[in-house]
Enzyme design. Sequence first.
Site, PDB file in Angstrom:
ATOM      1  N   LYS A  51       0.857  -1.190   0.000  1.00 20.42           N
ATOM      2  CA  LYS A  51       0.000   0.000   0.000  1.00 20.42           C
ATOM      3  C   LYS A  51       0.887   1.231   0.000  1.00 20.42           C
ATOM      4  O   LYS A  51       2.053   1.174   0.400  1.00 20.42           O
ATOM      5  CB  LYS A  51      -0.899   0.015   1.239  1.00 20.42           C
ATOM      6  CG  LYS A  51      -2.175   0.827   1.072  1.00 20.42           C
ATOM      7  CD  LYS A  51      -3.207   0.123   0.202  1.00 20.42           C
ATOM      8  CE  LYS A  51      -4.485   0.921   0.072  1.00 20.42           C
ATOM      9  NZ  LYS A  51      -5.511   0.199  -0.695  1.00 20.42           N
TER      10      LYS A  51
ATOM     11  N   ASP B  17      -6.868   4.544  -5.041  1.00 16.14           N
ATOM     12  CA  ASP B  17      -7.561   4.426  -3.759  1.00 16.14           C
ATOM     13  C   ASP B  17      -8.232   5.783  -3.544  1.00 16.14           C
ATOM     14  O   ASP B  17      -8.454   6.524  -4.514  1.00 16.14           O
ATOM     15  CB  ASP B  17      -6.578   4.063  -2.637  1.00 16.14           C
ATOM     16  CG  ASP B  17      -7.282   3.598  -1.364  1.00 16.14           C
ATOM     17  OD1 ASP B  17      -7.474   4.443  -0.467  1.00 16.14           O
ATOM     18  OD2 ASP B  17      -7.648   2.413  -1.259  1.00 16.14           O
TER      19      ASP B  17
END
Length: 450
Positions: free
Chosen positions: A132, A172
Amino acid sequence: MGKKGSQEDQLRDIISNIEELNEGQTEFLQAVREVYNTLNPLLEEEPEWINKKILQRISEPERQIIFRVPWQDDDGEIHINRGYRVEFNSALGPYKGGLRFHPSVNLSIIKFLGFEQIFKNALTGKQIGGGKGGSDFNPKGRSDDEIMRFCQSFMTELYRHLGENRDIPAGDIGVGTREIGYLFGQYKRIANRYESGMITGKDPQWGGTLVRNEATGYGLAYFVREILNEQDDEIDGKTFVVSGSGNVAIYAIEKIEELGGTVIACSDSDGFVHDKDGIDIDLVKKIKQEERGRIKEYAEEKGVDFHDDKSIWTLECNIALPCATQNELQKEDAETLVKNGCKIVAEGANMPVTHDAYETLRDGDVLFGPGKAANAGGVAVSALEMHQNASMDSMTFEETDERLQEIMKTIHKTCSETAEEYGRKGDYASGANIAGFKKVSRAMIAQGLI
C-alpha cells in the site's frame, strides 16, 4: 498449564511484542490484533508456525519507503508533502495495493491498509502479494495542473521501486483515472518504456479494464448476495443503509437496486440523506461525480431529509454497508443496529467497523462480512487488468463482471467453509483471516527464511 493455554500465552506475547515495536501506530495495531486474535484454531493445528515466527514475519513489512514530495502550485508557492510505499509481503506474488492521497495519511494507516491487503489479495486466488502507499497530499480543490505536478514529483521518487514483476500500485481514495494517468506518464518518461502492467486503474482507452470503477461496490453487493443465498434468502425486498457516496458506495447502491434491494440512505462528511422511497442513484452520480458537490444537495433537490446531527446507523434497515472510512461504525452504532433488527453488516471500506462494534454485532447474531473479503472486488478486477495487459487483450464489461461475480462467490465460499472447518460456522471474519493467513504462511515456509 495445558497446551492450549501455553499457546494462547505465546500469542499474547507475540502481539505485545508487535505493539512495543510499533508504538503509536493505532490503526496498524488494530488490524494486527483483529487478525491474530482469530488464529488460535489454526495455530493449534500448526503449532510450529509460532516457533518459525510466522506471525512476527508477516507483521513486519519487507520494505518501508518514506520520501518527501516537493511540488509547486499554480501561484508559484512550493509545498512539501510526505510519500509512502509499504511493500508488505511478496510470498504470493509482486506487491499489489492502492495509493491513497488524503490529508489523514500517515505510516500507521498505510501499514494497516498494506497488512489487510496481504490477506485480501490471498483470498482472491490471484498471484499477488500485499502492499500500500500514498501521501498526505489533499487533491480536493487543486487544479489539474497542480495534481499533475504533484503526481510527477511523487512518481519521480517512487518509480525505482515499481514494476510489473515487482510492485504494482493502483488507485484508492483521492487517486482515480486522472491521477493514475499522470503517474503512469511520469513512470514511462523516466523508465523509457511502456510498461502498462506496472499500474492498474488506468483508463480503459489505454490499458485499463472495464468494471474497474464499479468493482469494489459491485463486489460488495455480490458478497452480500452470497451471504443471503447461504441463508436461502435474497437481496430483493431488503432495505439497506450505505455510508459514503464515493465510488464504492455509489456502485454498491447501483448494484443493490439492480438486484431488487432498496437503499434508503447514503452520506458524506457533512451528514446523510434519508430517502424512504430509495436513493436515486443517477442523481447521486450527477451531484458527486459530475458536479463534485455535497450530498445535502440531493436532499434539497428531492425534498427529503438531511441530517448532520446524528449517525446514519440510527436508521432501521435489514443490511448495513459502511463504505466511507476506517472506524466509522462504533460500538454504540452496532448496538443500535442490533436493536433495530439489522441482520447483516458488510464492510465496503477498509476496517470501518471497530473491534468493539464487531463483537457487539457478533453477540447480536448479526452476520458480518469483513473488508478483506467483502470489498476484495476492486483488487480482483485489478488482477484481471494485469492479466489483460500481459496478454495484450481485453474483455467486455459483461465478461469482466461475470469474472468478478465468480471471484466473489469463491471468496465467500472460502470464508464460509474455513470458518466451519475451524469450529466457527457463520464467522466470516475468522474464516477470512484463517484462510488468508494459512495461504500466505505456507508460501513463506515453502520459500525458506524470507
